[in-house]
Scaffold this active site. Sequence first.
Site, PDB file in Angstrom:
ATOM      1  N   SER A   1       0.840  -1.193   0.000  1.00 16.84           N
ATOM      2  CA  SER A   1       0.000   0.000   0.000  1.00 16.84           C
ATOM      3  C   SER A   1       0.872   1.238   0.000  1.00 16.84           C
ATOM      4  CB  SER A   1      -0.893   0.012   1.246  1.00 16.84           C
ATOM      5  OG  SER A   1      -1.545   1.261   1.411  1.00 16.84           O
TER       6      SER A   1
ATOM      7  N   TYR B   1      -1.557  -0.276   9.932  1.00 14.15           N
ATOM      8  CA  TYR B   1      -1.742  -0.814   8.577  1.00 14.15           C
ATOM      9  C   TYR B   1      -0.553  -0.432   7.707  1.00 14.15           C
ATOM     10  CZ  TYR B   1      -3.864  -1.748   4.034  1.00 14.15           C
ATOM     11  OH  TYR B   1      -4.114  -2.224   2.772  1.00 14.15           O
TER      12      TYR B   1
ATOM     13  N   LYS C   1       2.403  -2.857   5.950  1.00 13.97           N
ATOM     14  CA  LYS C   1       2.684  -2.875   4.518  1.00 13.97           C
ATOM     15  C   LYS C   1       4.140  -2.499   4.223  1.00 13.97           C
ATOM     16  CE  LYS C   1      -1.400  -4.194   3.215  1.00 13.97           C
ATOM     17  NZ  LYS C   1      -1.600  -5.529   2.600  1.00 13.97           N
TER      18      LYS C   1
END
Length: 259
Positions: A150, A163, A167
Site C-alpha cells: 500500500s 496498517y 505494509k
Amino acid sequence: MVKTKHFDLTGKVALLTGASKGMGRAMAEAFAAHGASVVISSRKQDQLDEAAAEINKSCGAQRVHAVAANAGRKEELEALVERTRRDVGPIDIVVGNAGVNIFYGPISEIPDEAYEKTMKTNVQANLWLARLVVPDMIDKGSGSMMFTASVGAYKPSSTLGLYGTSKLTLIGLVRNLALEYGPKGVRVNAICPGIVKTDFAKALWDNPEAEERANSQIPMRRLGEPDDFGGLAVFLASDSSSYMTGQALTVCGGTYMWS
C-alpha cells in the site's frame, strides 16, 4: 498486426488470495483472459463460486477454480496450496492480496491482539504462502510472486499507522525474498495501490471529501478502480517482467510520485 507472446500465460497456474472481489478478482480475470489456469481464494465459498462462474463466462473457458481458505491461518493455506497442485497443477504465479485493517486510531494505543492479527495476516501469512509455493517454482527454474502492499507504507498516519507499518514490513519481506529466490529464477515484487474503490477501502473513498481530494489533488483526477491492476498483474506474471524483482510498484494516479 504484431504477434507477441510477451503477455501469454497459457499453461501457467496462478493462485490468488483475497480474490473473490475487488483487485484480486480483477487480477484473476486478467490472468484467465491471457490463458492461465487460476485458483481464486478468500474466506467465503459462495462469493468465490459466483466470481469464478462470471470470469469463466467472460473468458469462454473453465479456467477459474474457487477454493475457500482463510489466508491468515497456516493450515488453511497449506490445504489451499495442496489442492491447487492436485486439481490444477504446479504453481507458477502467486498473488498474495488478502489483508486486514482492524484498528483505526493512534498506533500507540493499539491493543496487542489487534497488532498481532494485523501483522500475522498482512506479513507472516505472505511468508507462509511464499514458502509453500516456491518449491514448484524452483523445480521449473522460474516463477513470479506478487504481494499487495500500500502507499500507506510511505508515510506515517495518526489513524492507519499500524496498517501502513504492516505494509512497509511486507515490502521489506518482498525484497528479502527477491534476494533469496532470485538465483533460483523466482521473482518477487510488491504492488502498492493508492485509494482504490473496493469494499475493503470503502471508508476511505465513499464520502464527499474523498471525491473532492480526487478531483483536486490526484494528478489523474480520479480514484483507483480494481481494473487498474489487471494489466500490471499480467505484466508481473509474464516473461515481459523477467528482469524485474524486489520492486515496490506504486499505482496511485500520481499521488505519490514524490515519495
